[in-house]
Design an enzyme around this catalytic site. Structure first.
Site: not given
Length: 300
Positions: A48, A62, A89, A91, A116, A118, A126, A161, A191, A213
């Site tokens: 990952y 982040d 990731d 975002d 993914h 989101e 985050c 996500r 998440e 996660n």
């Protein structure tokens, strides 16, 4: 030598095959290419690549400050070093639906197996911090549709996500997950789930793989692989764990250097030179170089 021997398309195909079995796949987070090789050496099923780790690597929080170029470049460096599939990731997709489409194709070109997208607003936060906000269902759906329409390799895994659990509650999370699957998501990343029962509720709501996660110091308890398998989770990630451990060890080593003036007491905690050379396949590089570039000096 130099890079993995398994082509990206084959990594994606094999990942799809394994997900179809319903087994649980373990994806520790790699914080650099070398750690990806170590993950493979230890027998895990995938790698990952965390947005939080990429941000931290650049000395940034982040909060959506990284660019597609930075993420894709680092993802390519990591993915090329292992025969394992890498999930990255992305975002919120780095912009509007057209940007999301470009993101997918760029990550395909980088050799990534899946990503993914989101449903947070920009700038994102985050996933395990308070104060998040999510977009409306229509915007979230457009992002996933754009991603699904843009991919050229049908085996490239598009995961949706959703961060809505922390904002509107569990019922909203289940409804959002269903809508995102209908929009074309191949898998769901719910998440900041708080309990195993919440993971089980998402599992019951959708017929695609789901991801857990297991990040430290977050909203979720650190459930074991067996616990997550029992509630039907298909992928588990530890996104920042190796970076946290490495930085903790580095901090302690620097303290020792200040206190003792040398690191003799830390030798047992270090990766030995021989292990490093084995991990980077030093001998094969040496053999290759010798076979194509070798000469002797003769006297006339």
């Amino acid at each position: 030598m130099l890079y993995a021997t398994t082509p990206a398309a084959e990594k994606r195909r094999l990942l799809r095959e394994r997900l179809a079995t319903g087994e649980l796949l373990r994806f520790p987070g790699a914080f650099n290419p070398l750690s990806a090789r170590l993950i493979e050496q230890k027998g895990f099923e995938g790698v990952y690549i965390s947005g939080a780790v990429l941000s931290a690597d650049l000395g940034l929080p982040d909060i959506g400050l990284t660019t597609l170029t930075e993420v894709a470049d680092r993802g390519q460096q990591i993915a090329r070093m292992t025969d394992l599939p890498a999930i990255i990731d992305a975002d919120t997709g780095f912009g509007e639906p057209m940007n999301v489409a470009r993101t997918i194709q760029t990550l395909e070109d980088a050799g990534i197996a899946g990503t993914h997208i989101e449903d947070q607003i920009n700038p994102k936060r985050c996933g395990h911090l308070d104060g998040k906000a999510v977009v409306d269902a229509d915007t979230a759906i457009k992002r996933i549709r754009a991603a699904a329409d843009a991919r050229r390799d049908p085996n490239f895994l598009i995961m949706a996500r959703t961060d809505i659990r922390a904002v509107e509650g569990m019922d909203a999370a289940v409804d959002r997950a269903k809508a995102l699957v209908d929009a074309g998501a191949d898998a769901i990343f719910p998440e900041a789930m708080r309990t195993l029962e919440e993971f089980a509720a998402v599992r019951a709501a959708v017929d695609v793989p789901i991801l857990a996660n297991m990040t430290e110091f977050g909203k979720s308890d650190l459930f074991s692989v067996d616990q997550l398998r029992d509630v039907g989770v298909n992928i588990v990630i530890w996104p920042v764990s190796l970076l946290r451990i490495a930085m903790g060890a580095a901090g302690r080593a620097l303290d020792t250097l200040i206190d003792e003036g040398h690191l003799t007491s830390k030798l047992g905690e270090m990766q030995h030179r021989a292990d490093l050379y084995e991990l980077i396949d030093y001998e094969q590089y040496n053999s290759f170089d010798t076979s194509i570039f070798n000469f002797t000096i003769t006297k006339d």
